[in-house]
Design a protein around this motif. Structure first.
Motif, PDB file in Angstrom:
ATOM      1  N   TYR A  45       0.800  -1.095  -0.076  1.00  0.00           N
ATOM      2  CA  TYR A  45       0.265   0.053   0.075  1.00  0.00           C
ATOM      3  C   TYR A  45       0.901   1.181  -0.046  1.00  0.00           C
ATOM      4  O   TYR A  45       0.372   2.423   0.181  1.00  0.00           O
ATOM      5  CB  TYR A  45      -0.859  -0.061   1.098  1.00  0.00           C
ATOM      6  N   LYS A  46       2.144   1.241  -0.395  1.00  0.00           N
ATOM      7  CA  LYS A  46       3.221   2.243  -0.395  1.00  0.00           C
ATOM      8  C   LYS A  46       2.762   3.268   0.857  1.00  0.00           C
ATOM      9  O   LYS A  46       2.736   4.406   0.681  1.00  0.00           O
ATOM     10  CB  LYS A  46       2.840   2.952  -1.710  1.00  0.00           C
ATOM     11  N   ASP A  48       4.317   5.178   4.349  1.00  0.00           N
ATOM     12  CA  ASP A  48       5.647   5.792   4.498  1.00  0.00           C
ATOM     13  C   ASP A  48       6.165   5.256   5.693  1.00  0.00           C
ATOM     14  O   ASP A  48       5.466   4.779   6.594  1.00  0.00           O
ATOM     15  CB  ASP A  48       5.243   7.426   4.563  1.00  0.00           C
ATOM     16  N   LYS A  66      -2.099  14.716   6.464  1.00  0.00           N
ATOM     17  CA  LYS A  66      -1.817  14.096   4.925  1.00  0.00           C
ATOM     18  C   LYS A  66      -0.569  14.886   4.268  1.00  0.00           C
ATOM     19  O   LYS A  66      -0.557  15.934   3.978  1.00  0.00           O
ATOM     20  CB  LYS A  66      -2.917  14.446   3.942  1.00  0.00           C
ATOM     21  N   GLU A  67       0.353  13.899   3.800  1.00  0.00           N
ATOM     22  CA  GLU A  67       1.561  14.128   3.111  1.00  0.00           C
ATOM     23  C   GLU A  67       1.222  14.310   1.587  1.00  0.00           C
ATOM     24  O   GLU A  67       0.131  13.742   1.089  1.00  0.00           O
ATOM     25  CB  GLU A  67       2.793  13.156   3.178  1.00  0.00           C
ATOM     26  N   ASP A  68       1.957  15.267   0.946  1.00  0.00           N
ATOM     27  CA  ASP A  68       1.472  15.453  -0.414  1.00  0.00           C
ATOM     28  C   ASP A  68       1.716  14.381  -1.381  1.00  0.00           C
ATOM     29  O   ASP A  68       1.017  14.155  -2.437  1.00  0.00           O
ATOM     30  CB  ASP A  68       2.259  16.777  -1.018  1.00  0.00           C
ATOM     31  N   GLU A  69       2.915  13.532  -0.966  1.00  0.00           N
ATOM     32  CA  GLU A  69       3.265  12.586  -1.667  1.00  0.00           C
ATOM     33  C   GLU A  69       2.476  11.231  -1.513  1.00  0.00           C
ATOM     34  O   GLU A  69       2.691  10.237  -2.214  1.00  0.00           O
ATOM     35  CB  GLU A  69       4.626  12.132  -1.663  1.00  0.00           C
ATOM     36  N   THR A  70       1.426  11.292  -0.660  1.00  0.00           N
ATOM     37  CA  THR A  70       0.718  10.012  -0.095  1.00  0.00           C
ATOM     38  C   THR A  70      -0.621  10.070  -0.805  1.00  0.00           C
ATOM     39  O   THR A  70      -1.259  11.237  -0.974  1.00  0.00           O
ATOM     40  CB  THR A  70       0.739   9.871   1.120  1.00  0.00           C
ATOM     41  N   ASP A  71      -1.199   8.858  -0.880  1.00  0.00           N
ATOM     42  CA  ASP A  71      -2.654   8.748  -1.436  1.00  0.00           C
ATOM     43  C   ASP A  71      -3.540   8.743  -0.384  1.00  0.00           C
ATOM     44  O   ASP A  71      -4.766   8.164  -0.647  1.00  0.00           O
ATOM     45  CB  ASP A  71      -2.706   7.394  -2.505  1.00  0.00           C
ATOM     46  N   TYR A  72      -3.108   8.840   0.807  1.00  0.00           N
ATOM     47  CA  TYR A  72      -4.013   8.620   2.156  1.00  0.00           C
ATOM     48  C   TYR A  72      -3.892   9.625   3.037  1.00  0.00           C
ATOM     49  O   TYR A  72      -2.963  10.318   3.108  1.00  0.00           O
ATOM     50  CB  TYR A  72      -3.662   7.190   2.879  1.00  0.00           C
ATOM     51  N   PHE A 100      -7.648   5.404   2.712  1.00  0.00           N
ATOM     52  CA  PHE A 100      -7.525   5.306   1.089  1.00  0.00           C
ATOM     53  C   PHE A 100      -8.884   5.713   0.489  1.00  0.00           C
ATOM     54  O   PHE A 100      -9.850   6.042   1.235  1.00  0.00           O
ATOM     55  CB  PHE A 100      -6.878   4.106   0.708  1.00  0.00           C
ATOM     56  N   LYS A 101      -8.875   5.563  -0.491  1.00  0.00           N
ATOM     57  CA  LYS A 101     -10.305   5.870  -1.621  1.00  0.00           C
ATOM     58  C   LYS A 101     -11.414   4.850  -1.086  1.00  0.00           C
ATOM     59  O   LYS A 101     -12.467   5.285  -1.046  1.00  0.00           O
ATOM     60  CB  LYS A 101     -10.029   6.020  -3.008  1.00  0.00           C
TER      61      LYS A 101
END
Length: 323
Positions: A45-46, A48, A66-72, A100-101
């Motif tokens: 799930y990538k 961090d 929420k980090e800019d480079e993450t999708d969650y 996540f979405k």
């Protein structure tokens, strides 16, 4: 251990990994995680790595970010934990929720009643399709368990106090100290969760609808109630420990006074016998040996009696002055 859950007819159902429906919302429940579990989640799930370390840190405080480079979106909540076998039975542990979405992942280094309630469908109106509402249900259940555990801590503290009133022993004092530690852990965690609730309200990281806003209001009320209860019980327990410390100190002083009085009485007799035992000419040295013995014994007894009466008289005066 990692478990996969999806909702069918309003009920959470445990799924094997190959049985997961990709079109339905998924809850990944990772409790008492091992190194291989963390590696699997991080790779698939990538996630961090630093955030995973924060989630597994027992002292990590609640937050949402929420980090800019993450999708969650990452939300860390401190939940109450009860482990009867531990020295400090009641404490709090951080649980990380990665939203996540179409998937929500909860990660905790231990197990707790709140997560068990979720997986065993003991929480009403739980909707896996609405992740903000899912987080609100977790926070609401956490406040409920905090209140329950606080009442249990108060009952155990009262029981320990009753035992201490009969006889003060180290085991009861240690138990009382552990109860104080638990209250401190709960107070810190509740305050941390309160800051999290405020941040959820101020930011738009979680998109709350009207029902979620109502739940957030209720959660804040319960959180404040739990904080006030924890502060009250903590103050009472601290006062009780100070009172018992004063009692122990007072008992020690009384014992030392008695020992001092006994020492004074014995010192007078010891002085007399030591004087008669010196290698010099003394009265009755040529008389019958029993005469000297009885005379010396009588003088020692008389001197000890007079010393005892003087010491007792002074102690009585001190007691009258205190009254």
């Amino acid at each position: 251990m990692i478990s996969y859950w999806q909702q069918e007819n309003g009920v959470l159902v445990k799924k094997e990994k190959e049985q997961i429906d990709s079109n339905s919302s998924l809850w990944i429940d990772a409790r008492s995680v091992t190194g291989s579990d963390i590696t699997e989640l991080e790779t698939e799930y990538k996630i961090d790595h630093e955030q995973l370390l924060d989630i597994l840190d027992p002292d990590e405080l609640s937050r949402i970010e929420k980090e800019d480079e993450t999708d969650y979106v990452l939300a860390i909540v401190r939940l109450p934990v009860f482990q009867p076998s531990a020295d400090v039975s009641y404490f709090a542990a951080p649980v990380g929720a990665l939203i996540f979405k179409n998937t929500i992942i909860t990660i905790c280094w231990t197990d707790c009643e709140v997560l068990r309630d979720l997986s065993e469908n003991r929480i009403r109106d739980l909707k896996l399709t609405d992740f903000p509402a899912f987080i609100m249900r977790i926070l609401s259940r956490a406040d409920f368990m905090y209140l329950r555990y606080l009442k249990e801590i108060n009952r155990r503290t009262n029981s320990i106090q009753a035992e201490l009133q009969e006889s003060v022993s180290n085991s009861e004092l240690i138990q009382l100290l552990n109860m104080q530690k638990s209250l401190t852990f709960f107070t810190t965690s509740l305050k941390s969760n309160h800051l999290l609730l405020q941040k959820i309200r101020r930011t738009r990281l979680l998109k709350l609808d009207e029902d979620d806003q109502d739940w957030l209001d209720d959660v804040e009320i319960d959180n404040k109630q739990a904080m006030e209860m924890a502060d009250t019980y903590s103050a009472i327990t601290s006062g009780t420990m100070e009172a018992f410390a004063s009692v122990i100190s007072n008992n020690m002083n009384m014992v030392m006074k008695k020992l001092t009085g006994i020492t004074i009485v014995l010192t007078v007799a010891t002085f007399i016998t030591s004087f008669w035992g010196m290698n010099i000419r003394l009265p009755w040295s040529k008389a019958d040996s029993w005469t000297g013995f009885f005379v010396i014994s009588g003088i020692c007894a008389l001197a000890s009696t007079i010393s005892f009466l003087i010491v007792n008289r002074r102690q009585d005066k001190v007691k009258l002055m205190k009254k």
